[in-house]
Design a protein around this motif. Sequence first.
Motif, PDB file in Angstrom:
ATOM      1  N   LYS A  17     -30.487 -80.311 -24.765  1.00  0.00           N
ATOM      2  CA  LYS A  17     -31.816 -80.367 -24.149  1.00  0.00           C
ATOM      3  C   LYS A  17     -31.860 -79.584 -22.846  1.00  0.00           C
ATOM      4  O   LYS A  17     -32.804 -78.840 -22.592  1.00  0.00           O
ATOM      5  CB  LYS A  17     -32.221 -81.822 -23.871  1.00  0.00           C
ATOM      6  N   GLU A  18     -30.836 -79.752 -22.025  1.00  0.00           N
ATOM      7  CA  GLU A  18     -30.800 -79.057 -20.737  1.00  0.00           C
ATOM      8  C   GLU A  18     -30.659 -77.551 -20.933  1.00  0.00           C
ATOM      9  O   GLU A  18     -31.260 -76.763 -20.198  1.00  0.00           O
ATOM     10  CB  GLU A  18     -29.650 -79.578 -19.868  1.00  0.00           C
ATOM     11  N   LEU A  19     -29.854 -77.124 -21.899  1.00  0.00           N
ATOM     12  CA  LEU A  19     -29.680 -75.691 -22.136  1.00  0.00           C
ATOM     13  C   LEU A  19     -30.973 -75.040 -22.617  1.00  0.00           C
ATOM     14  O   LEU A  19     -31.197 -73.857 -22.379  1.00  0.00           O
ATOM     15  CB  LEU A  19     -28.549 -75.445 -23.135  1.00  0.00           C
ATOM     16  N   LYS A  20     -31.833 -75.794 -23.278  1.00  0.00           N
ATOM     17  CA  LYS A  20     -33.122 -75.253 -23.705  1.00  0.00           C
ATOM     18  C   LYS A  20     -34.046 -75.050 -22.511  1.00  0.00           C
ATOM     19  O   LYS A  20     -34.961 -74.228 -22.566  1.00  0.00           O
ATOM     20  CB  LYS A  20     -33.773 -76.177 -24.729  1.00  0.00           C
ATOM     21  N   ARG A  21     -33.823 -75.786 -21.430  1.00  0.00           N
ATOM     22  CA  ARG A  21     -34.649 -75.658 -20.227  1.00  0.00           C
ATOM     23  C   ARG A  21     -34.207 -74.523 -19.314  1.00  0.00           C
ATOM     24  O   ARG A  21     -34.928 -74.144 -18.401  1.00  0.00           O
ATOM     25  CB  ARG A  21     -34.598 -76.951 -19.414  1.00  0.00           C
ATOM     26  N   VAL A  22     -33.012 -73.994 -19.526  1.00  0.00           N
ATOM     27  CA  VAL A  22     -32.455 -72.962 -18.652  1.00  0.00           C
ATOM     28  C   VAL A  22     -33.285 -71.687 -18.756  1.00  0.00           C
ATOM     29  O   VAL A  22     -33.702 -71.283 -19.839  1.00  0.00           O
ATOM     30  CB  VAL A  22     -30.983 -72.666 -19.029  1.00  0.00           C
ATOM     31  N   SER A  23     -33.498 -71.066 -17.620  1.00  0.00           N
ATOM     32  CA  SER A  23     -34.201 -69.782 -17.587  1.00  0.00           C
ATOM     33  C   SER A  23     -33.149 -68.678 -17.693  1.00  0.00           C
ATOM     34  O   SER A  23     -32.530 -68.291 -16.697  1.00  0.00           O
ATOM     35  CB  SER A  23     -34.974 -69.658 -16.275  1.00  0.00           C
ATOM     36  N   TRP A  24     -32.919 -68.204 -18.907  1.00  0.00           N
ATOM     37  CA  TRP A  24     -31.878 -67.210 -19.142  1.00  0.00           C
ATOM     38  C   TRP A  24     -32.365 -65.832 -18.699  1.00  0.00           C
ATOM     39  O   TRP A  24     -33.522 -65.491 -18.887  1.00  0.00           O
ATOM     40  CB  TRP A  24     -31.510 -67.171 -20.625  1.00  0.00           C
ATOM     41  N   PRO A  25     -31.483 -64.998 -18.118  1.00  0.00           N
ATOM     42  CA  PRO A  25     -31.894 -63.649 -17.707  1.00  0.00           C
ATOM     43  C   PRO A  25     -32.115 -62.754 -18.919  1.00  0.00           C
ATOM     44  O   PRO A  25     -31.514 -62.948 -19.977  1.00  0.00           O
ATOM     45  CB  PRO A  25     -30.702 -63.153 -16.879  1.00  0.00           C
ATOM     46  N   THR A  26     -32.980 -61.766 -18.718  1.00  0.00           N
ATOM     47  CA  THR A  26     -33.205 -60.776 -19.782  1.00  0.00           C
ATOM     48  C   THR A  26     -32.000 -59.839 -19.844  1.00  0.00           C
ATOM     49  O   THR A  26     -31.157 -59.825 -18.943  1.00  0.00           O
ATOM     50  CB  THR A  26     -34.475 -59.958 -19.502  1.00  0.00           C
ATOM     51  N   ARG A  27     -31.945 -59.041 -20.891  1.00  0.00           N
ATOM     52  CA  ARG A  27     -30.841 -58.083 -21.029  1.00  0.00           C
ATOM     53  C   ARG A  27     -30.826 -57.106 -19.855  1.00  0.00           C
ATOM     54  O   ARG A  27     -29.775 -56.770 -19.314  1.00  0.00           O
ATOM     55  CB  ARG A  27     -30.958 -57.326 -22.352  1.00  0.00           C
ATOM     56  N   LYS A  28     -32.010 -56.671 -19.432  1.00  0.00           N
ATOM     57  CA  LYS A  28     -32.106 -55.719 -18.317  1.00  0.00           C
ATOM     58  C   LYS A  28     -31.598 -56.358 -17.019  1.00  0.00           C
ATOM     59  O   LYS A  28     -30.847 -55.737 -16.270  1.00  0.00           O
ATOM     60  CB  LYS A  28     -33.564 -55.272 -18.152  1.00  0.00           C
ATOM     61  N   GLU A  29     -32.000 -57.607 -16.758  1.00  0.00           N
ATOM     62  CA  GLU A  29     -31.531 -58.308 -15.558  1.00  0.00           C
ATOM     63  C   GLU A  29     -30.021 -58.509 -15.606  1.00  0.00           C
ATOM     64  O   GLU A  29     -29.327 -58.308 -14.607  1.00  0.00           O
ATOM     65  CB  GLU A  29     -32.218 -59.665 -15.432  1.00  0.00           C
ATOM     66  N   LEU A  30     -29.528 -58.903 -16.758  1.00  0.00           N
ATOM     67  CA  LEU A  30     -28.096 -59.153 -16.912  1.00  0.00           C
ATOM     68  C   LEU A  30     -27.292 -57.878 -16.676  1.00  0.00           C
ATOM     69  O   LEU A  30     -26.257 -57.896 -15.999  1.00  0.00           O
ATOM     70  CB  LEU A  30     -27.809 -59.719 -18.301  1.00  0.00           C
ATOM     71  N   THR A  31     -27.787 -56.756 -17.197  1.00  0.00           N
ATOM     72  CA  THR A  31     -27.118 -55.469 -16.991  1.00  0.00           C
ATOM     73  C   THR A  31     -27.107 -55.115 -15.508  1.00  0.00           C
ATOM     74  O   THR A  31     -26.086 -54.675 -14.966  1.00  0.00           O
ATOM     75  CB  THR A  31     -27.817 -54.366 -17.805  1.00  0.00           C
ATOM     76  N   ARG A  32     -28.225 -55.316 -14.846  1.00  0.00           N
ATOM     77  CA  ARG A  32     -28.325 -55.014 -13.418  1.00  0.00           C
ATOM     78  C   ARG A  32     -27.372 -55.898 -12.615  1.00  0.00           C
ATOM     79  O   ARG A  32     -26.642 -55.412 -11.742  1.00  0.00           O
ATOM     80  CB  ARG A  32     -29.755 -55.206 -12.933  1.00  0.00           C
TER      81      ARG A  32
END
Length: 64
Positions: A17-32
């Motif tokens: 449940k908590e992992l579904k609430r996480v705001s995951w970064p986009t691929r572009k943000e993660l690359t940066r």
Amino acid sequence: MAETVKKTGQFFRDVVKELKRVSWPTRKELTRYTGVVVATVIFIAVFFAIVDLGISSLVRFILG
């Protein structure tokens, strides 16, 4: 024993449940972000290599 299994199952359901609430970064943000981390690590490694070279040269000059 059964209570421990029940608590463990509840724990993992809560984790999902908590992992579904996480705001995951986009691929572009993660690359940066990854680029920033790699550049910072390289900069710090070079900085400490230069400082180490300077200190070791100073010690060699003083001692010999």
